[in-house]
Motif scaffolding. Structure first.
Motif, PDB file in Angstrom:
ATOM      1  N   LYS A 141       0.836  -1.207   0.000  1.00 14.30           N
ATOM      2  CA  LYS A 141       0.000   0.000   0.000  1.00 14.30           C
ATOM      3  C   LYS A 141       0.870   1.257   0.000  1.00 14.30           C
ATOM      4  O   LYS A 141       0.585   2.216  -0.712  1.00 14.30           O
ATOM      5  N   MET A 165       0.909   4.121  -2.936  1.00 15.56           N
ATOM      6  CA  MET A 165       0.652   5.527  -2.617  1.00 15.56           C
ATOM      7  C   MET A 165       1.857   6.409  -2.922  1.00 15.56           C
ATOM      8  O   MET A 165       1.695   7.557  -3.322  1.00 15.56           O
ATOM      9  N   THR A 172       1.802   7.657  -6.326  1.00 18.33           N
ATOM     10  CA  THR A 172       0.799   8.708  -6.521  1.00 18.33           C
ATOM     11  C   THR A 172       1.305  10.063  -6.032  1.00 18.33           C
ATOM     12  O   THR A 172       1.070  11.080  -6.672  1.00 18.33           O
ATOM     13  N   TYR A 173       2.002  10.073  -4.899  1.00 21.15           N
ATOM     14  CA  TYR A 173       2.412  11.340  -4.290  1.00 21.15           C
ATOM     15  C   TYR A 173       3.798  11.814  -4.703  1.00 21.15           C
ATOM     16  O   TYR A 173       4.229  12.889  -4.294  1.00 21.15           O
ATOM     17  N   PHE A 183       1.411  12.813   1.567  1.00 25.20           N
ATOM     18  CA  PHE A 183       1.323  11.352   1.614  1.00 25.20           C
ATOM     19  C   PHE A 183       0.798  10.880   2.966  1.00 25.20           C
ATOM     20  O   PHE A 183      -0.147  10.092   3.044  1.00 25.20           O
ATOM     21  N   LYS A 213      -2.931  11.779   3.680  1.00 19.04           N
ATOM     22  CA  LYS A 213      -3.856  10.855   3.025  1.00 19.04           C
ATOM     23  C   LYS A 213      -3.820   9.482   3.689  1.00 19.04           C
ATOM     24  O   LYS A 213      -4.865   8.866   3.933  1.00 19.04           O
ATOM     25  N   LEU A 214      -2.640   9.014   3.993  1.00 19.82           N
ATOM     26  CA  LEU A 214      -2.472   7.684   4.567  1.00 19.82           C
ATOM     27  C   LEU A 214      -3.158   7.554   5.929  1.00 19.82           C
ATOM     28  O   LEU A 214      -3.726   6.515   6.245  1.00 19.82           O
TER      29      LEU A 214
END
Length: 169
Positions: free
Chosen positions: A74, A78, A81-82, A98, A101-102
């Protein structure tokens, strides 16, 4: 006493308070990493170590039960994405976004548990205290306990129940 009231007031300011707390935690983690390793960017391995540090701090400083960190897969997904500049590493701002969001689900859970423990449980306690007035033996014992102590005991029971529920999941 004034410091305690200020802290409680800050905790009820909601979203802004949570964002400030997460930013403090992420800055502290990033600075710890930068001081230890002298780097201004996090590779995947460094990032996963930082995620573990952040979740450790969340579990230490925010109320509620233990929150498990996410899996490596995960985190890797992510990170892609970041990583806005696509260099395979995260800088301080990318890391803060990051982590925000996490940890959003974790913070929602912490807030819900805090709301239940501090607001709902005492209100329910006072309602149940009134409901026990007509009961023989139990009613007389409950009525002798001051309302503030009774509400605190019920709130403590709710918190303990929340923690034990998390142990079984």
């Amino acid at each position: 006493m004034g410091q305690v009231l200020t802290t409680i007031q800050e905790k009820f300011q909601g979203k802004e308070w949570k964002e400030r707390q997460i930013r403090k935690i992420t800055d502290k983690a990033f600075d710890r990493f930068r001081n230890d390793y002298g780097k201004d960017h996090l590779s995947f391995e460094d990032l996963y170590i930082m995620v573990l540090f952040v979740y450790n701090d969340i579990n230490k400083y925010l109320p509620g039960s233990h929150n498990d960190p996410p899996s490596k897969q995960k985190v890797l997904t992510m990170m892609e994405t970041y990583d806005l500049n696509l260099d395979g590493m995260l800088d301080r701002e990318e890391f803060a976004a990051f982590i925000k969001k996490l940890t959003s689900d974790t913070l929602t859970q912490v807030s819900t548990n805090l709301l239940i423990a501090l607001l709902v449980a005492p209100a329910v306690a006072l309602m149940t205290k009134r409901a026990t007035e007509g009961m023989p033996v139990v009613g007389t014992v409950v009525q002798k306990i001051p309302a503030s102590i009774y509400a605190s005991l019920v709130a403590l029971g709710v918190v303990m129940l929340q923690d034990s529920k998390d142990d079984f999941e």
